[in-house]
Design an enzyme around this catalytic site. Structure first.
Site, PDB file in Angstrom:
ATOM      1  N   LYS A  16       4.025  73.432 -35.675  1.00  0.00           N
ATOM      2  CA  LYS A  16       3.468  74.777 -36.054  1.00  0.00           C
ATOM      3  C   LYS A  16       3.089  74.924 -37.683  1.00  0.00           C
ATOM      4  O   LYS A  16       2.203  75.790 -37.771  1.00  0.00           O
ATOM      5  CB  LYS A  16       4.862  75.729 -35.669  1.00  0.00           C
ATOM      6  CG  LYS A  16       4.727  77.168 -35.507  1.00  0.00           C
ATOM      7  CD  LYS A  16       6.013  77.549 -34.766  1.00  0.00           C
ATOM      8  CE  LYS A  16       7.154  77.284 -35.702  1.00  0.00           C
ATOM      9  NZ  LYS A  16       7.929  78.445 -36.037  1.00  0.00           N
ATOM     10  N   ARG A  91      12.179  86.804 -32.553  1.00  0.00           N
ATOM     11  CA  ARG A  91      13.139  85.789 -31.665  1.00  0.00           C
ATOM     12  C   ARG A  91      13.767  86.340 -30.371  1.00  0.00           C
ATOM     13  O   ARG A  91      14.259  85.365 -29.557  1.00  0.00           O
ATOM     14  CB  ARG A  91      14.261  84.952 -32.478  1.00  0.00           C
ATOM     15  CG  ARG A  91      13.584  84.187 -33.781  1.00  0.00           C
ATOM     16  CD  ARG A  91      15.024  83.493 -34.554  1.00  0.00           C
ATOM     17  NE  ARG A  91      14.477  83.044 -35.766  1.00  0.00           N
ATOM     18  CZ  ARG A  91      13.872  81.884 -35.949  1.00  0.00           C
ATOM     19  NH1 ARG A  91      13.658  80.950 -34.805  1.00  0.00           N
ATOM     20  NH2 ARG A  91      13.746  81.522 -37.135  1.00  0.00           N
ATOM     21  N   ARG A 130      11.905  60.715 -38.623  1.00  0.00           N
ATOM     22  CA  ARG A 130      11.756  61.113 -39.898  1.00  0.00           C
ATOM     23  C   ARG A 130      12.816  60.540 -40.897  1.00  0.00           C
ATOM     24  O   ARG A 130      13.692  60.597 -40.518  1.00  0.00           O
ATOM     25  CB  ARG A 130      11.780  62.583 -40.055  1.00  0.00           C
ATOM     26  CG  ARG A 130      10.421  63.237 -39.790  1.00  0.00           C
ATOM     27  CD  ARG A 130      10.550  64.762 -40.569  1.00  0.00           C
ATOM     28  NE  ARG A 130      11.372  65.485 -40.398  1.00  0.00           N
ATOM     29  CZ  ARG A 130      11.229  66.895 -40.314  1.00  0.00           C
ATOM     30  NH1 ARG A 130      10.126  67.351 -40.555  1.00  0.00           N
ATOM     31  NH2 ARG A 130      12.231  67.880 -40.267  1.00  0.00           N
ATOM     32  N   ARG A 163      18.243  62.462 -42.183  1.00  0.00           N
ATOM     33  CA  ARG A 163      18.936  63.864 -42.520  1.00  0.00           C
ATOM     34  C   ARG A 163      19.785  64.091 -41.219  1.00  0.00           C
ATOM     35  O   ARG A 163      19.338  63.909 -40.238  1.00  0.00           O
ATOM     36  CB  ARG A 163      18.153  65.143 -42.868  1.00  0.00           C
ATOM     37  CG  ARG A 163      17.280  64.914 -44.107  1.00  0.00           C
ATOM     38  CD  ARG A 163      16.451  66.126 -44.625  1.00  0.00           C
ATOM     39  NE  ARG A 163      15.716  66.748 -43.246  1.00  0.00           N
ATOM     40  CZ  ARG A 163      15.554  68.111 -43.070  1.00  0.00           C
ATOM     41  NH1 ARG A 163      15.398  68.790 -43.959  1.00  0.00           N
ATOM     42  NH2 ARG A 163      14.963  68.287 -41.905  1.00  0.00           N
ATOM     43  N   ARG A 174      19.419  72.180 -31.155  1.00  0.00           N
ATOM     44  CA  ARG A 174      18.711  73.033 -31.676  1.00  0.00           C
ATOM     45  C   ARG A 174      17.558  73.438 -30.749  1.00  0.00           C
ATOM     46  O   ARG A 174      17.061  74.531 -30.510  1.00  0.00           O
ATOM     47  CB  ARG A 174      17.719  72.499 -33.012  1.00  0.00           C
ATOM     48  CG  ARG A 174      18.405  72.856 -34.398  1.00  0.00           C
ATOM     49  CD  ARG A 174      18.004  71.627 -35.469  1.00  0.00           C
ATOM     50  NE  ARG A 174      16.591  72.178 -35.814  1.00  0.00           N
ATOM     51  CZ  ARG A 174      15.735  71.597 -36.567  1.00  0.00           C
ATOM     52  NH1 ARG A 174      16.046  70.077 -36.759  1.00  0.00           N
ATOM     53  NH2 ARG A 174      14.519  71.957 -36.933  1.00  0.00           N
TER      54      ARG A 174
END
Ligand SMILES: [Zn+2]
Length: 224
Positions: A16, A91, A130, A163, A174
């Site tokens: 996004k 949302r 990542r 992380r 999430r």
């Protein structure tokens, strides 16, 4: 050219942010990531920023009505005359309705809700790969953009870490929150003929051309 009033939706890791940057360049529209504009309102001590400050500082959620106000403060400025890209709001269906009403009061409406989607396993693969360097936050990806030496930053030689946010179990959590919250919102926009879906698993360049083509068609339809 008619207005391009856009909402950007999609799970974390579907690309996004990348697409938002390109759209801003293409169409010269202001980009309103709600977290950023809330911070800007507080920092700039606008009327609503002052109201939001104690709420944010207490770690509470800003009520919908106030958040809509902060967003409309920006949408009412000349920079958003020809449109805007809104990211991170709404949302929920209730928020979508409130936004719809606020725009309608100004004789405006959304042009489209752009959904850049990707299946869970792809999101997990992208985000969990990542690695971030501890010293300067340089970003790598174990598959797509690996460092020359495993676990070491090319630029400053510092250690690369994953992380907590990028650990698979956190991502799964999430994602499930996102799906649960967003599914009714997606249906709501779909029922109103505003939803446009894009396949976030495609290369960013391709997703970008699809979005451009879609927006060109929408602009054309608006002029008819
Ligand atoms: Zn580094």
């Amino acid at each position: 050219m008619s207005e391009l009033n856009l909402i950007l939706m999609g799970p974390p890791g579907a690309g996004k942010g990348t697409q938002a940057e390109r759209l801003v360049d293409d169409f010269d529209l202001p980009y309103y990531a709600t977290g950023d504009i809330l911070r800007a309102a507080i920092g700039g001590e606008t009327e609503l920023g002052k109201q939001a400050k104690p709420i944010v500082e207490a770690g509470d959620l800003v009520p919908d009505e106030l958040m809509i106000g902060v967003i409309m403060e920006r949408i009412d400025t000349p920079e958003a005359e020809d449109g805007f890209i809104l990211d991170g709001f709404p949302r929920t269906v209730r928020q979508a309705e409130a936004l719809d009403e606020a725009l309608a009061r100004r004789g405006r409406g959304l042009t489209a809700a752009l959904l850049i989607d990707a299946p869970g396993e792809e999101v997990v693969r992208r985000l969990s790969g990542r690695r971030i360097c501890v010293k300067n936050g340089h970003v790598y990806h174990v598959e797509n953009d690996p460092p020359k030496k495993e676990g070491v930053c090319d630029q400053d030689g510092s250690r690369l870490i994953q992380r907590d946010d990028d650990k698979p179990e956190t991502i799964e959590r999430r994602l499930s929150v996102y799906r649960e919250q967003t599914a009714p919102l997606i249906d709501w926009y779909d029922e109103r003929g505003l939803l446009r879906r894009f396949d976030g698993t495609r290369p960013p360049e391709e997703v970008h051309s699809h979005i451009r083509a879609t927006l060109a068609t929408l602009a054309l339809e608006a002029e008819l």
